[in-house]
Design a protein around this motif. Structure first.
Motif, short mmCIF file in Angstrom:
data_model
loop_
_atom_site.label_atom_id
_atom_site.label_comp_id
_atom_site.label_asym_id
_atom_site.label_seq_id
_atom_site.Cartn_x
_atom_site.Cartn_y
_atom_site.Cartn_z
N LEU A 115 -6.42 0.79 9.50
CA LEU A 115 -5.94 -0.47 10.07
C LEU A 115 -7.04 -1.53 10.05
O LEU A 115 -6.77 -2.71 9.80
CB LEU A 115 -5.45 -0.24 11.50
CG LEU A 115 -4.18 0.61 11.62
CD1 LEU A 115 -3.89 0.92 13.09
CD2 LEU A 115 -2.98 -0.08 10.98
N ILE A 129 3.93 -2.65 9.14
CA ILE A 129 3.67 -1.21 9.16
C ILE A 129 4.85 -0.50 9.80
O ILE A 129 5.32 -0.90 10.87
CB ILE A 129 2.38 -0.90 9.94
CG1 ILE A 129 1.19 -1.66 9.34
CG2 ILE A 129 2.10 0.60 9.96
CD1 ILE A 129 -0.06 -1.62 10.19
N ALA A 167 0.04 -7.64 8.79
CA ALA A 167 0.39 -6.32 8.25
C ALA A 167 1.75 -5.91 8.76
O ALA A 167 2.04 -6.02 9.96
CB ALA A 167 -0.66 -5.29 8.66
N HIS A 169 -9.33 -1.72 7.82
CA HIS A 169 -9.39 -2.13 6.40
C HIS A 169 -8.30 -3.15 6.09
O HIS A 169 -8.56 -4.18 5.46
CB HIS A 169 -9.24 -0.89 5.52
CG HIS A 169 -9.18 -1.18 4.06
ND1 HIS A 169 -10.18 -1.86 3.39
CD2 HIS A 169 -8.22 -0.88 3.13
CE1 HIS A 169 -9.85 -1.98 2.11
NE2 HIS A 169 -8.67 -1.41 1.93
N PHE A 170 -7.09 -2.88 6.57
CA PHE A 170 -5.99 -3.82 6.34
C PHE A 170 -6.29 -5.18 6.98
O PHE A 170 -5.98 -6.22 6.40
CB PHE A 170 -4.69 -3.27 6.93
CG PHE A 170 -4.14 -2.06 6.22
CD1 PHE A 170 -4.61 -1.67 4.98
CD2 PHE A 170 -3.13 -1.30 6.81
CE1 PHE A 170 -4.10 -0.54 4.33
CE2 PHE A 170 -2.61 -0.20 6.17
CZ PHE A 170 -3.10 0.20 4.94
N LYS A 171 -6.89 -5.15 8.15
CA LYS A 171 -7.19 -6.38 8.87
C LYS A 171 -8.23 -7.22 8.12
O LYS A 171 -8.18 -8.45 8.16
CB LYS A 171 -7.69 -6.05 10.28
CG LYS A 171 -7.74 -7.24 11.21
CD LYS A 171 -7.88 -6.82 12.68
CE LYS A 171 -9.19 -6.11 12.93
NZ LYS A 171 -9.39 -5.86 14.38
N MET A 181 0.83 -1.21 0.00
CA MET A 181 0.00 0.00 0.00
C MET A 181 0.87 1.26 0.00
O MET A 181 1.88 1.33 0.69
CB MET A 181 -0.90 0.01 1.23
CG MET A 181 -1.95 -1.09 1.25
SD MET A 181 -3.26 -0.75 0.03
CE MET A 181 -4.56 -1.87 0.60
N VAL A 221 -0.22 -7.42 4.08
CA VAL A 221 -0.26 -6.01 3.69
C VAL A 221 1.04 -5.36 4.15
O VAL A 221 1.47 -5.56 5.29
CB VAL A 221 -1.45 -5.28 4.33
CG1 VAL A 221 -1.39 -3.78 4.04
CG2 VAL A 221 -2.77 -5.86 3.86
N PHE A 236 2.84 -1.60 4.54
CA PHE A 236 2.45 -0.18 4.58
C PHE A 236 3.56 0.57 5.32
O PHE A 236 3.54 0.71 6.54
CB PHE A 236 1.11 -0.05 5.32
CG PHE A 236 0.50 1.33 5.27
CD1 PHE A 236 0.28 1.98 4.07
CD2 PHE A 236 0.10 1.96 6.44
CE1 PHE A 236 -0.31 3.23 4.03
CE2 PHE A 236 -0.51 3.21 6.42
CZ PHE A 236 -0.71 3.85 5.21
#
Length: 252
Positions: A131, A143, A141, A133-135, A58, A115, A117
């Protein structure tokens, strides 16, 4: 006096070079090499952990990180809303299993295993919503964000970067992530090797004063900065308040 404009050098035929604006880092700009290597080393660390996985990168920017991830992942989608960055990435990075989509990161919802990011959550107005949304779309993820304590000038509350909405301390960043993920591993990125020696020279030998008095500042840094590599950074646990950046691995 006009500010210096930095543009990527030596791009492949048909690939439009990008201008350095401060919103994202770029390869192929020697003066930017410190920041590029600081970002790249984290992508390389993640690459070793996403072998065979479907990855969404992302806010991928120029696309170099998506390209790194695609060397081990089964597939990578680099997502960015900026039209110039998207066109550049699509033209420059054409590895099998790698593609780029121009979209808002809040809207792109292709399911994936991981993901990624990096260095972008500090630009986001509502990180909690993002977050979640990523989950929904990925199992894990990765990050990262800069540490405001080492990014901002001494005594300042913020770095002054106009693109940053909020800059985080370690505990604040952990608290944010743990409100949305049940398991959060937090590491810090630190200077190593050449950069650590440079850091010590500034702190204990007043190197900043020395090179200025000798009149060698530009000559020194014109050689020093392009020589920085990923080996001059270390990702580890430790005193996170002294870290350059925080890197989190988050699982629901």
């Amino acid at each position: 006096m006009n500010a210096t404009v930095y543009v990527q050098r030596d791009q492949p035929p048909g690939v439009p070079p990008l201008e350095l604006t401060g919103e994202r880092t770029l390869p192929d700009v020697p003066e930017e090499n410190y920041w590029f290597q600081r970002h790249l080393v984290v992508y390389e660390w993640i690459r070793q952990r996403v072998g065979g996985l479907r990855v969404v990168d992302m806010a991928c920017g120029e696309g170099y990180g998506s390209d790194v991830l695609s060397r081990s992942a089964s597939s990578v989608v680099g997502v960015d809303a900026n039209p110039d960055a998207h066109e550049h990435a699509k033209a420059r990075y054409t590895r099998p299993g790698l593609r780029f989509e121009r979209d808002m990161i809040q809207l792109f919802a292709e399911p994936c295993d991981a993901v990624v990011f990096l260095q972008t959550i500090e630009h986001v107005e509502d990180p909690g919503e993002l977050l979640e949304h990523f989950k929904r779309i990925g199992d894990v993820a990765y990050i990262s964000t800069p540490n405001v304590l080492t990014l901002a000038p001494k005594g300042a509350e913020r770095s002054g970067n106009p693109w940053h909405v909020h800059e985080y301390r370690a505990q604040e960043f952990r608290d944010l992530l743990e409100r949305h993920y049940s398991r959060v591993e937090l590491l810090g990125l630190f200077h190593a090797r050449m950069l650590r020696l440079h850091e010590l020279a500034i702190r204990h030998a007043r190197w900043d004063d020395v090179h200025a008095k000798l009149g060698v500042t530009k000559r020194f840094y014109d050689r020093f900065v392009p020589a920085i590599s990923g080996r001059d950074f270390a990702l580890r646990t430790g005193d996170l308040d002294k870290a350059l950046d925080f890197v989190a691995v988050c699982r629901a």
